[in-house]
Design a protein around this motif. Structure first.
Motif, PDB file in Angstrom:
ATOM      1  N   SER A 110       1.162  -1.188   0.240  1.00  0.00           N
ATOM      2  CA  SER A 110      -0.375  -0.361  -0.070  1.00  0.00           C
ATOM      3  C   SER A 110       0.748   1.284  -0.308  1.00  0.00           C
ATOM      4  O   SER A 110       2.160   1.084  -0.540  1.00  0.00           O
ATOM      5  CB  SER A 110      -0.630   0.435   1.399  1.00  0.00           C
ATOM      6  OG  SER A 110      -2.057   0.976   1.465  1.00  0.00           O
ATOM      7  N   GLY A 111       0.158   2.323   0.055  1.00  0.00           N
ATOM      8  CA  GLY A 111       1.554   3.772  -0.154  1.00  0.00           C
ATOM      9  C   GLY A 111       1.658   4.378   1.796  1.00  0.00           C
ATOM     10  O   GLY A 111       1.364   3.537   2.482  1.00  0.00           O
ATOM     11  N   LEU A 112       2.254   5.215   0.995  1.00  0.00           N
ATOM     12  CA  LEU A 112       3.341   5.885   2.082  1.00  0.00           C
ATOM     13  C   LEU A 112       1.979   6.005   3.423  1.00  0.00           C
ATOM     14  O   LEU A 112       2.543   6.299   4.407  1.00  0.00           O
ATOM     15  CB  LEU A 112       4.406   6.753   1.264  1.00  0.00           C
ATOM     16  CG  LEU A 112       5.633   6.541   0.570  1.00  0.00           C
ATOM     17  CD1 LEU A 112       5.843   7.209   0.305  1.00  0.00           C
ATOM     18  CD2 LEU A 112       6.376   5.488   2.399  1.00  0.00           C
ATOM     19  N   GLY A 113       0.828   6.627   2.955  1.00  0.00           N
ATOM     20  CA  GLY A 113      -0.262   7.221   3.755  1.00  0.00           C
ATOM     21  C   GLY A 113       0.187   6.392   4.663  1.00  0.00           C
ATOM     22  O   GLY A 113      -0.736   6.869   5.771  1.00  0.00           O
ATOM     23  N   GLN A 114      -0.147   4.922   4.305  1.00  0.00           N
ATOM     24  CA  GLN A 114      -0.406   4.318   5.484  1.00  0.00           C
ATOM     25  C   GLN A 114       0.864   3.923   6.949  1.00  0.00           C
ATOM     26  O   GLN A 114       0.503   4.145   8.039  1.00  0.00           O
ATOM     27  CB  GLN A 114       0.019   2.465   5.214  1.00  0.00           C
ATOM     28  CG  GLN A 114      -0.711   2.074   3.925  1.00  0.00           C
ATOM     29  CD  GLN A 114      -2.396   1.838   5.129  1.00  0.00           C
ATOM     30  OE1 GLN A 114      -2.126   1.125   5.212  1.00  0.00           O
ATOM     31  NE2 GLN A 114      -3.617   2.379   3.841  1.00  0.00           N
ATOM     32  N   LEU A 115       2.382   4.849   6.398  1.00  0.00           N
ATOM     33  CA  LEU A 115       2.617   5.229   7.324  1.00  0.00           C
ATOM     34  C   LEU A 115       2.657   6.096   8.611  1.00  0.00           C
ATOM     35  O   LEU A 115       2.881   6.027   9.407  1.00  0.00           O
ATOM     36  CB  LEU A 115       4.195   5.209   6.388  1.00  0.00           C
ATOM     37  CG  LEU A 115       5.671   6.215   7.130  1.00  0.00           C
ATOM     38  CD1 LEU A 115       6.082   4.813   8.563  1.00  0.00           C
ATOM     39  CD2 LEU A 115       7.059   6.133   6.756  1.00  0.00           C
TER      40      LEU A 115
END
Lengths: 130, 127
Positions: A110-115
């Motif tokens: 998934s995307g860096l937004g998850q970080l």
């Protein structure tokens, strides 16, 4: 406490993934919760199901899969880092017309937004890497 | 956007950049986190320490090492409302650099102020 974990290094080359795993395990044993483990940079290589370490060595990807299975931990590989390094799940395989996927059980891409979300939601975000 | 947050929580994010821009991928991929993170409307600061100060060096040219020259993106951070850039004074000076060598407006701070910045931050990314 709710922990987010960031793993920035690949398996075997570096102790980061081992330390993150041991930290996660210890935190869970102490009654804490792991919100998410996010794998970035070469850390995405921890999510391959094709690793075949010698039998007398620890199996780092399997160990993560088993921990996630047991405690419902969200294991996320960064999509941009994964694409660069050839980590592929079935969706990515179709999207980029690859002939195989290689993602291990319980990992997702998934995307860096998850970080960032882990940083916002967790009480503490712990980084493992140099 | 799939990762959109609706919690309304605003935390103090600090991105600590400690490595040279080229040679390893850390600086480049750190910048990708900053850009994605900007969409989350958090209180963002960037710190440049040690060889990290080279990331902001003017007039970088990567054409002969065949890597992406992402240094121009630092100047665009303002458009993402990422405006607080801090540079460690000792790191800059010990590398023979001055503020004039940098491609963007920064605040140069000493190690005591840098310590305070780190202590006061809630979410720290260390690249």
């Amino acid at each position: 406490m709710l922990f987010g974990i960031l793993v920035n290094e690949g398996p075997y080359q570096h102790q980061a993934s081992d330390s993150a795993y041991l930290f996660a395990k210890a935190a869970i044993e102490e009654g804490h919760t792991i919100f998410r483990v996010f794998f970035y940079h070469d850390g995405v290589n921890n999510g391959t199901r094709l690793a075949t370490p010698p039998q007398d060595d620890r199996h780092i990807p399997n160990r993560w899969s088993e921990l996630a299975q047991e405690h419902e931990i969200d294991l996320v590989l960064c999509v941009a880092a994964a694409q660069r390094r050839g980590m592929v799940d079935p969706d990515e395989m179709k999207r980029h017309k690859k002939d195989a996927d290689n993602i291990a059980d319980k990992f997702r891409i998934s995307g860096l937004g998850q970080l960032i979300e882990a940083g916002v939601q967790a009480d503490r975000l712990i980084t493992f890497g140099d | 956007m799939e990762d959109e947050l609706e919690s309304g929580v605003v935390k103090k994010f600090l991105y600590v950049n400690r490595r040279a821009p080229h040679g390893t991928v850390y600086a480049h991929e750190a910048l990708e986190v900053v850009l994605i993170g900007a969409a989350f409307e958090q209180d963002v600061s960037l710190a440049f320490i040690d060889d990290g100060v080279f990331q902001l060096k003017k007039e970088q040219d990567t054409s002969e090492i065949y890597t992406k020259n992402f240094s121009k993106i630092y100047a665009a951070l303002e458009m993402y409302d990422v405006e607080k850039l801090y540079v460690d004074k000792d790191s800059l000076e010990s590398r023979g650099l001055t503020e004039n060598d940098l491609s963007v407006d920064v605040k140069v701070i000493d190690s005591k102020e840098m310590t305070k910045l780190i202590v006061d931050s809630e979410v720290i990314f260390n690249f």
